[in-house]
Design an enzyme around this catalytic site. Structure first.
Site, short mmCIF file in Angstrom:
data_model
loop_
_atom_site.label_atom_id
_atom_site.label_comp_id
_atom_site.label_asym_id
_atom_site.label_seq_id
_atom_site.Cartn_x
_atom_site.Cartn_y
_atom_site.Cartn_z
N TRP A 1 -6.84 -0.95 7.57
CA TRP A 1 -5.52 -0.69 8.01
C TRP A 1 -5.24 0.97 7.76
O TRP A 1 -6.09 1.57 6.82
CB TRP A 1 -4.33 -1.42 7.29
CG TRP A 1 -4.50 -1.28 5.81
CD1 TRP A 1 -4.73 -2.14 5.06
CD2 TRP A 1 -3.70 -0.13 4.93
NE1 TRP A 1 -4.85 -1.45 3.58
CE2 TRP A 1 -3.87 -0.27 3.56
CE3 TRP A 1 -3.12 1.05 5.32
CZ2 TRP A 1 -3.41 0.43 2.55
CZ3 TRP A 1 -2.43 1.68 4.35
CH2 TRP A 1 -2.70 1.36 2.90
N GLU B 1 -1.22 8.21 -6.97
CA GLU B 1 -2.05 8.29 -5.76
C GLU B 1 -2.33 9.39 -5.20
O GLU B 1 -3.58 9.51 -4.63
CB GLU B 1 -1.54 7.02 -4.58
CG GLU B 1 -1.32 5.70 -5.14
CD GLU B 1 -2.71 5.08 -5.35
OE1 GLU B 1 -3.60 5.20 -4.85
OE2 GLU B 1 -2.50 3.58 -5.86
N GLU C 1 -8.92 4.84 -0.94
CA GLU C 1 -7.85 5.07 -1.90
C GLU C 1 -6.84 6.30 -1.32
O GLU C 1 -5.79 6.21 -1.50
CB GLU C 1 -8.36 5.65 -3.34
CG GLU C 1 -8.89 4.64 -4.04
CD GLU C 1 -7.78 3.88 -4.65
OE1 GLU C 1 -6.71 4.24 -5.09
OE2 GLU C 1 -8.16 2.64 -5.16
N HIS D 1 -3.51 5.36 0.66
CA HIS D 1 -2.35 4.73 -0.24
C HIS D 1 -1.53 6.06 -0.50
O HIS D 1 -0.35 5.76 -0.20
CB HIS D 1 -2.77 4.41 -1.81
CG HIS D 1 -3.97 3.29 -1.73
ND1 HIS D 1 -4.51 2.87 -2.54
CD2 HIS D 1 -4.32 2.44 -0.63
CE1 HIS D 1 -5.61 1.82 -2.54
NE2 HIS D 1 -5.39 1.68 -0.95
N GLU E 1 -7.82 -0.09 -12.05
CA GLU E 1 -7.69 -0.72 -10.51
C GLU E 1 -6.91 -1.94 -10.80
O GLU E 1 -6.09 -2.46 -10.06
CB GLU E 1 -8.97 -1.16 -9.88
CG GLU E 1 -9.86 -0.01 -9.58
CD GLU E 1 -9.48 1.01 -8.55
OE1 GLU E 1 -8.25 0.55 -7.90
OE2 GLU E 1 -9.89 1.95 -7.81
N THR F 1 -3.32 -0.88 -11.30
CA THR F 1 -2.56 -0.75 -10.35
C THR F 1 -2.33 -1.79 -9.21
O THR F 1 -1.27 -1.51 -8.52
CB THR F 1 -3.43 0.59 -9.49
OG1 THR F 1 -4.80 0.17 -9.35
CG2 THR F 1 -3.42 2.02 -10.25
N ASP G 1 -5.96 -3.61 -1.74
CA ASP G 1 -7.17 -2.77 -1.92
C ASP G 1 -7.50 -2.54 -3.30
O ASP G 1 -8.57 -2.53 -3.76
CB ASP G 1 -6.61 -1.35 -1.32
CG ASP G 1 -6.88 -1.12 0.12
OD1 ASP G 1 -7.11 -2.14 0.70
OD2 ASP G 1 -6.50 -0.10 0.70
N GLU G 2 -6.52 -2.34 -4.08
CA GLU G 2 -6.68 -2.19 -5.75
C GLU G 2 -7.50 -3.38 -6.33
O GLU G 2 -8.31 -2.92 -7.03
CB GLU G 2 -5.54 -2.04 -6.43
CG GLU G 2 -4.59 -0.83 -5.87
CD GLU G 2 -5.21 0.88 -6.08
OE1 GLU G 2 -6.33 0.63 -6.59
OE2 GLU G 2 -4.44 1.59 -5.86
N HIS H 1 -11.20 -3.06 -5.22
CA HIS H 1 -11.71 -2.05 -5.91
C HIS H 1 -12.02 -2.59 -7.58
O HIS H 1 -13.05 -2.21 -8.10
CB HIS H 1 -11.12 -0.77 -5.91
CG HIS H 1 -10.86 -0.28 -4.56
ND1 HIS H 1 -9.82 0.50 -4.29
CD2 HIS H 1 -11.57 -0.66 -3.46
CE1 HIS H 1 -10.24 1.00 -3.07
NE2 HIS H 1 -11.07 0.06 -2.44
#
Length: 331
Positions: A33, A76, A114, A117, A167, A170, A199-200, A203
């Site tokens: 995305w 971020e 990252e 974000h 990670e 977050t 995503d976090e 990761h």
């Protein structure tokens, strides 16, 4: 052989698998995305109507929520600091012939993910009309200028403990913000934060897997690195946060108070993350440890319970600090 050389050997050993790590834990640019997927389309005929709707819904969100969202966004946005720090870690070499070694490839592609974000949250804040963007921009620039010291040095073992923890932290923060945004009727912001949280978590799985692999080949030193990081405590990336005209780090505690007051990220979350890492790495089952590492393991196994008792005594101020970033809602 020195500990430093052994760490370099381990990093070179794991580097052979970096392509598989990239394939498993990161998503190709064309498939992942992008911020524009969730924001009003500036080329569309309904752009102004969509912005107006976004601003109307934003009025319903409470003050501490905005402070937390701004702090998360600034964190971020300070991504250049994190990338430059990781590129300096032992075993990550961007100067090697061609594109650098495999670890440098990982860091760049992780950074690329990252980076989206901050882009997304920054644009949302700008469109919301609820924040002072110039103050936020100055705080972001200060945070990048001030850098950070997370207590890891260039040690890859300590850095991977840090990133595994951070990670997941977050993820907790963005996921809670998503839940609260939905509760207040901002479904679009909720979806944005949910995607970032996803995503976090991905990761986190990657960095914790790196630690798992190190435990398999160098268990004693990895255990000691884990203990070291938990002893000194994990500092947040934005621990040098400040507002314009203020001294370094003066805004972080007040931002943290806002996050704890509304339950976005609390002392209990810190303890739970620590316990999750202990469980994930199954440190109670690791064998072939030195005497020093055995003592480190014993310390780590008892630490969450000790930290939980301490967290129970923490008192959070009831009154919100008024930040330059966010003006109280006008009725």
């Amino acid at each position: 052989m020195s500990i430093k050389n052994i760490r370099l050997e381990v990093m070179q050993f794991l580097e052979k698998n970096v392509d598989s790590f990239v394939e498993q834990y990161l998503i190709p640019v064309e498939k992942i995305w992008q911020p524009s997927d969730f924001l009003p389309d500036s080329q569309g005929e309904n752009f102004f109507e969509e912005v107006k709707e976004l601003r109307e819904i934003a009025k319903e969100l409470p003050y501490d929520f905005w402070v937390t969202l701004v702090g998360d966004t600034i964190t971020e946005e300070a991504l250049p600091t994190y990338e430059s720090w990781l590129m300096d870690v032992e075993g990550i070499d961007q100067q090697e012939e061609g594109q650098g070694n495999g670890w440098a490839k990982w860091v760049r592609q992780w950074t690329g993910e990252e980076n989206r974000h901050g882009d997304l949250l920054n644009k949302y804040l700008y469109l919301s009309g609820r924040v002072n963007m110039r103050e936020i921009e100055m705080t972001t620039q200060h945070l990048i200028n001030d850098g950070f010291d997370i207590g890891t040095g260039t040690d890859p073992y300590k850095n991977f403990v840090y990133t595994s923890f951070q990670e997941l932290a977050t993820y907790v923060s963005h996921n809670r913000v998503a839940q609260m945004a939905k509760k207040f009727g901002d479904n679009k912001l909720s979806k944005m934060c949910k995607m970032i949280a996803g995503d976090e978590m991905r990761h986190h799985h990657a960095y914790s897997e790196f630690v798992t692999r190190i435990f398999q080949v160098d268990p004693s030193e990895m255990m000691l690195a884990f203990q070291y990081m938990m002893k000194q405590k994990i500092v947040m990336p934005a621990h040098f946060l400040r507002e314009s005209g203020q001294k370094i780090s003066t805004a972080f505690e007040q931002f943290s108070d806002s996050a704890q007051r509304i339950g976005v990220y609390t002392a209990n979350d810190y303890v739970e993350i620590m316990q999750k890492l202990i469980n994930k790495w199954e440190i109670d089952k690791i064998s072939n440890l030195s005497d020093e590492a055995e003592k480190a393991r014993d310390y780590l196994m008892k630490l969450p319970a000790r930290m939980a008792k301490i967290s129970e005594r923490i008192v959070i101020p009831q009154e919100s600090h008024i930040f330059k970033w966010v003006e109280p809602a006008r009725l």
